[in-house]
Design an enzyme around this catalytic site. Sequence first.
Site, PDB file in Angstrom:
ATOM      1  N   ASP A  57      -9.163  -1.617   4.010  1.00 25.73           N
ATOM      2  CA  ASP A  57      -9.454  -0.300   4.577  1.00 25.73           C
ATOM      3  C   ASP A  57      -9.111   0.857   3.628  1.00 25.73           C
ATOM      4  O   ASP A  57      -9.667   1.949   3.746  1.00 25.73           O
ATOM      5  CB  ASP A  57      -8.664  -0.098   5.872  1.00 25.73           C
ATOM      6  CG  ASP A  57      -7.159  -0.173   5.621  1.00 25.73           C
ATOM      7  OD1 ASP A  57      -6.708  -1.105   4.918  1.00 25.73           O
ATOM      8  OD2 ASP A  57      -6.423   0.702   6.106  1.00 25.73           O
ATOM      9  N   THR A 113      -1.766   2.171   6.547  1.00 23.13           N
ATOM     10  CA  THR A 113      -1.333   0.922   5.914  1.00 23.13           C
ATOM     11  C   THR A 113      -1.254  -0.144   6.995  1.00 23.13           C
ATOM     12  O   THR A 113      -0.804   0.123   8.108  1.00 23.13           O
ATOM     13  CB  THR A 113       0.036   1.055   5.222  1.00 23.13           C
ATOM     14  OG1 THR A 113       0.447  -0.266   4.832  1.00 23.13           O
ATOM     15  CG2 THR A 113       1.092   1.660   6.117  1.00 23.13           C
ATOM     16  N   THR A 166       0.796  -1.229   0.000  1.00 23.56           N
ATOM     17  CA  THR A 166       0.000   0.000   0.000  1.00 23.56           C
ATOM     18  C   THR A 166       0.826   1.276   0.000  1.00 23.56           C
ATOM     19  O   THR A 166       1.882   1.342   0.610  1.00 23.56           O
ATOM     20  CB  THR A 166      -0.970   0.017   1.213  1.00 23.56           C
ATOM     21  OG1 THR A 166      -1.857  -1.067   1.083  1.00 23.56           O
ATOM     22  CG2 THR A 166      -1.763   1.284   1.304  1.00 23.56           C
TER      23      THR A 166
HETATM   24  N1  ASP Z   1      -4.335  -1.945   4.243  1.00 23.79           N
HETATM   25  C1  ASP Z   1      -4.183  -2.721   3.034  1.00 23.79           C
HETATM   26  C2  ASP Z   1      -5.319  -3.687   2.896  1.00 23.79           C
HETATM   27  O1  ASP Z   1      -5.734  -4.257   3.880  1.00 23.79           O
HETATM   28  C3  ASP Z   1      -2.932  -3.493   3.001  1.00 23.79           C
HETATM   29  C4  ASP Z   1      -1.699  -2.715   3.186  1.00 23.79           C
HETATM   30  O2  ASP Z   1      -1.663  -1.706   3.897  1.00 23.79           O
HETATM   31  O3  ASP Z   1      -0.715  -3.117   2.618  1.00 23.79           O
HETATM   32  O4  ASP Z   1      -5.753  -3.913   1.792  1.00 23.79           O
END
Ligand code: ASP
Length: 314
Positions: free
Chosen positions: A211, A231, A180
């Site tokens: 999220d 993230t 992310t």
């Molecule tokens: N928050 C992101 C998700 O759950 C993943 C990430 O932060 O890498 O899709």
Amino acid sequence: MYSIAIHGGAGTILRSEMSAEMENAYRQALSTALQQGYEILEAGGTSLDAVTRAIVALEDNILFNAGKGSVFTSLGEHEMDASIMNGADGSAGAVAGVKQIRNPVLLAREVMENSQHVFLCSEGAMEFARERGVAIEPDEYFYSPFRFEQWQQLKDSDDYQMDHSAKANSKEQKEKKFGTVGAVACDQYGNLAAGTSTGGMTNKKFGRIGDSPIIGAGTYANNKTCAISCTGHGELFIKAVAAYDVHALMAYKKIGLEEAMREVVLDTLPKIGGEGGMIGVDKFGNAFGIFNSEGMYRGIRSSDGKVDIAIYAD
Ligand code: ASP
């Protein structure tokens, strides 16, 4: 003071597992994105444009799990999520489960500025992209050998994993990988903006949404308080309404940005098993990156001369 902060994901990012070459490549990529966003602020541009520019630079870089470097779903495809919010007027746009969109953050911005809606998903979002002339790429554009390999390790299981870790051979490590990208900024006029973009998690069930595209969970901006981009393990950030919670703590408890971010990232989220982090900026241009994992790719630059690119906790 005006400033911008960016992140390229948090997780099990260990110095011991990172080659000097890889570390350099990440630092270079963060620095380029930060610089591109900052130049917009410096020239008197808006926080919204600065955030958009920085995220596009990160989406175009294969190192990050967003746009070009997006991870594979359980079906071996790429489904991307993104959102953006303007703290000046509370307008917001988001897309989820989109394929073949070169820069999902630009589509989220189109939704915000040129539709009557806030959140479009899947085929409807893609049709809107075609209508608006948003750049589309063939599936091969999103192929990266590294992420294909990550998917091969999981594809016949029910496991899903977050991005950013050198190896995925223990269950514990598998569960600590976040990708992310995101950016937050405060411009010369004191306007705040936040945006987040992701490919989600490797081997995620198709149709799974994290999220990142959810206003209030992964992204939030309000000129009265702060702009936040998160993230981490999305399911938990959704349950904690993490980004909005920082705003709420500042608005109702009258505490500062850093204290509010620390409360959410180091107390509220760990209590429910929510690993990850966030970047935030307040209306005075103070910017922070706080995380509860081993590392978070991040950068901050402000008009008082501060420039900081960092990966690990120390
Ligand atoms: N928050 C992101 C998700 O759950 C993943 C990430 O932060 O890498 O899709």
